[in-house]
Design an enzyme around this catalytic site. Structure first.
Site, short mmCIF file in Angstrom:
data_model
loop_
_atom_site.label_atom_id
_atom_site.label_comp_id
_atom_site.label_asym_id
_atom_site.label_seq_id
_atom_site.Cartn_x
_atom_site.Cartn_y
_atom_site.Cartn_z
CE LYS A 137 17.19 49.81 -38.54
NZ LYS A 137 16.81 48.49 -38.41
CE1 TYR A 141 18.31 50.23 -47.74
CE2 TYR A 141 16.20 49.42 -47.14
CZ TYR A 141 17.48 49.08 -47.21
OH TYR A 141 18.15 48.11 -46.94
CB CYS A 166 -17.12 21.99 -29.50
SG CYS A 166 -16.53 23.45 -28.42
CD GLU A 182 15.37 56.65 -46.78
OE1 GLU A 182 14.91 56.26 -47.64
OE2 GLU A 182 16.59 56.46 -46.35
CB CYS A 224 -19.09 21.89 -25.48
SG CYS A 224 -17.47 20.72 -26.04
CB CYS A 259 -12.70 21.29 -27.20
SG CYS A 259 -14.17 20.47 -27.00
CE LYS A 282 16.70 48.77 -33.99
NZ LYS A 282 16.97 47.57 -34.20
#
Length: 688
Positions: free
Chosen positions: A116, A227, A433, A114, A412, A427, A315
């Site tokens: 993880k 799960y 702007c 499965e 700007c 800004c 992993k």
């Protein structure tokens, strides 16, 4: 007048119908009815439950939207300990694990592999097909009870499909996670507001589950994958794979990515297949879990002190690439926040070719000591947008110079400011702007705000570039400019009509979504809803002081200051008047809460801390319905400080110094005793 039996049956029928529609939508990707019809049925059920709270079912679909306040999370013992798995990054370790299993079981066994998922482990209890409890992993022996928050997860069934092989009581183990697109949206919003970014989707999901207001949890759009199945009814299933198929048949979300493998070679093939393929999924994954399939064989293999001997987690190593930093671009967002983005030599990473990477802010540029033409390390991991994590200093040119963060807006030219305590430069030219103005328009027409059919972000952005719209109010002038619209390329008569119809329909969008669409800094969907429910009209909100705004639940000082400042701006007041003239909803429709008495007339209260009997929202509503006022700060004019658990010491000290009486929740409730006008039944009806 319908009988109580008829009302109960109506609530039961609506509940079952909505459960079925949720199952079809979230488990089978089938929309049996339009969204408007689903919303109508849900609103009908909510109204009935409000009128007849005694008939509301514990797992009503209305629990999905949240609203329950949990003052503190009780803990519960796990009936079956939630053990951790042994981890490895090595295929050699997988071969060793397989050898150990074979030494005990021989060759007649199978594995289930499965993905993880990188989320928060959760234990759910179902009794007679109904979800009754959700408990976090905690220390593996005891966890926090977060049932109300779990009920807001929309793909998690509150009521299971009946089946002959379903025990009367059982546990489901699974992973609560935040989908990657949701995580990206959340971080983008935080970046716009200059807030610290969340590190990864797992932390975001974990933080959401610990929120006290389940309405806020619902807004985080968490999801769940099951799960594991556990039950004291022996022999329900012979194998793990059989239990997964059953959970799916009962209506629980089980990822269809799992596979039954009959050899280690098949396991390794699965591991290699998903090494790159996992990046196509909308959920963060960091490895593969390998379990012996047969439950009897699992018992034979047994457990160590911390983990089962019949399972292991492989992993994947973090995805990293090395490439050249060519330049830094500076993007200006809706709130004026200037965000640096690194432009890189294209490099393969996690299944895609990466050309850009997030740098977040000036602090990170300085911390990494980034310089142009540096060779940098880029990681993706659980992030949507890759990020630079380091520099290969051995490859740095001798004459390299530190990157100088701009002092002026790249669009700007306005001098940038950096408010105290914020990570971003901004800004301040929000009126002139261009990228700020365009982003505000795109936000106003977005799905969560006004959601104007035929006028998406791309179209409204184009109209801005052509000078047709500058502010949201200009959108409502477009019907009078049809002759100009028909002359535009790639905009046919049918598209124009759809857009104008969408603009007209947007005038019926509820007030809270209009407020959210205005793009006031820090005012997200939930805060907008809280403000609208409290003030009910835009005029009452505009007239409120910063202190009064701060007293509204979920608002506080920072948000209140932002809202008050926004309404004090003349240009914003003019925008409101133009929207009002266009017919946009600026009033909360429906009956306002009824006044109960004038017992608290002339009195002002501050609510602080967590309360036992009622939420702060409920106490605030009771005070107001009995003639009192609630404020957010302590002064000599304050009548009472209502102290709950975990109240900050500074407020207590200030109240003591100013000789403001400090009372408890019980003291407050005693000030509004039940009378002919305020019976306990009426109070209960209001609170529930």
């Amino acid at each position: 007048m319908p009988t109580t039996e008829a009302i109960q049956q109506q609530i039961q029928d609506l509940t079952e119908r909505l459960h079925h529609l949720n199952y079809q939508y979230y488990q089978r990707d089938i929309s049996e009815v339009p969204d408007q019809e689903f919303d109508r049925l849900l609103a009908e059920l909510q109204d009935l439950e409000k009128q007849y709270p005694a008939f509301a079912l514990p797992n009503s679909p209305t629990q999905r939207v949240g609203g329950t306040i949990t003052k503190q999370f009780p803990t519960a013992l796990h009936r079956y300990p939630m053990l951790s798995l042994g981890n490895t990054y090595s295929e050699a370790d997988l071969r060793e694990f397989d050898d150990r299993v074979r030494r005990t079981l021989g060759d007649d066994f199978a594995y289930v592999c499965e993905l993880k998922f990188d989320g928060v482990a959760m234990s759910l209890t179902y009794e007679n097909g109904q979800l009754t409890q959700g408990v976090t992993r905690g220390d593996g022996t005891r966890g926090d009870v977060v049932t109300n928050n779990v009920r807001t997860i929309k793909n998690l069934p509150l009521h299971l499909r009946a089946a002959s092989n379903q025990p009367p009581e059982f546990e489901v183990r699974g992973e609560v996670f935040m989908p990657l697109p949701v995580f990206a949206e959340l971080n983008a919003e935080r970046e716009e507001n200059g807030e610290a970014l969340l590190a990864n989707p797992r932390n975001a999901a974990s933080g959401a589950l610990k929120l006290q207001d389940s309405a806020l949890v619902a807004a985080r759009r968490l999801r769940f994958f099951a799960y594991s199945f556990l039950s004291n009814t022996r022999g329900t299933f012979a194998t793990h794979s059989e239990s997964l198929n059953a959970l799916h048949a009962w209506g629980l979300p089980v990822s269809d990515t799992w596979r039954l493998c009959h050899s280690l070679d098949e396991v390794l093939a699965f591991v290699h297949e998903w090494d790159k393929k996992r990046f196509t999924l909308p959920v963060a994954t960091d490895g593969i879990v390998i379990k012996v399939d047969d439950f009897r064989q699992q018992e034979v293999l047994g457990y160590t002190a911390k983990s089962p001997r019949w399972a292991i987690a492989y992993k994947y190593p973090a995805e990293k690439a090395r490439t050249r930093l060519n330049k830094i671009e500076y993007n200006v967002g809706r709130t004026g926040a200037v965000t640096p983005v690194a432009q890189l030599d294209p490099v393969p990473l996690a299944g895609t070719v990466v050309k850009r990477a997030s740098v977040h802010n000036a602090n990170q540029i300085a911390a990494l000591d980034l310089r142009l033409n540096d060779m940098v390390y880029v990681e993706k991991g659980g992030e949507i947008i890759p990020k630079i994590t380091g520099v290969d200093l051995s490859a740095r040119p001798a004459d390299s110079q530190p990157i100088q963060y701009p002092t002026e807006c790249p669009s700007c030219g306005t001098p940038l400011i950096r408010p105290e305590g914020e990570a971003h430069f901004r800004c301040p030219n929000e009126r002139g702007c261009p990228p700020q103005l365009k982003a505000k328009l795109e936000h106003y027409v977005s799905r969560k705000a006004l959601n104007i059919d035929g006028l998406g972000a791309e179209t409204v952005g184009r109209f801005f570039d052509l000078g047709l719209v500058q502010t949201p109010a200009d959108i409502y002038d477009l019907p009078q400019r049809r002759t100009e619209l028909v002359q535009l390329e790639r905009l046919g008569e049918k598209s124009i009509q759809n857009m104008l119809t969408g603009i007209e329909a947007s005038k019926q969008v509820p007030f809270d979504r209009v407020l959210f669409g205005l793009g006031i800094r820090y005012v997200g969907e939930t805060v907008a809803e809280k403000l609208v429910n409290h003030y009910r009209t835009i005029d009452a909100m505009m007239a409120a002081s910063m202190t009064e705004l701060a007293a509204v639940s979920e608002v506080g000082g920072v948000i209140a200051e932002s809202v008050a400042a926004w309404f004090q701006d003349d240009a914003n007041c003019q925008l409101i008047e133009r929207l009002r003239a266009a017919g946009v909803q600026l009033i909360l429709t429906g009956e306002p809460p009824k006044a109960l008495s004038d017992r608290l007339a002339g009195l002002t209260f501050v609510l602080s801390g967590v309360f036992e009997q009622h939420s702060r929202d409920e106490l605030q509503q009771l005070i107001q319905q009995n003639g009192g006022k609630v404020t957010g700060s302590i002064s000599k004019k304050l009548s009472y400080l209502v102290a709950g658990d975990k109240m900050g010491p500074s407020k207590r000290e200030k109240a003591t110094e100013l000789k403001v009486p400090i009372i408890s929740e019980t003291d407050l409730l005693a000030m509004i005793p039940a009378t002919e006008d305020t019976t306990s039944e009426l109070v209960d009806d209001i609170l529930h």
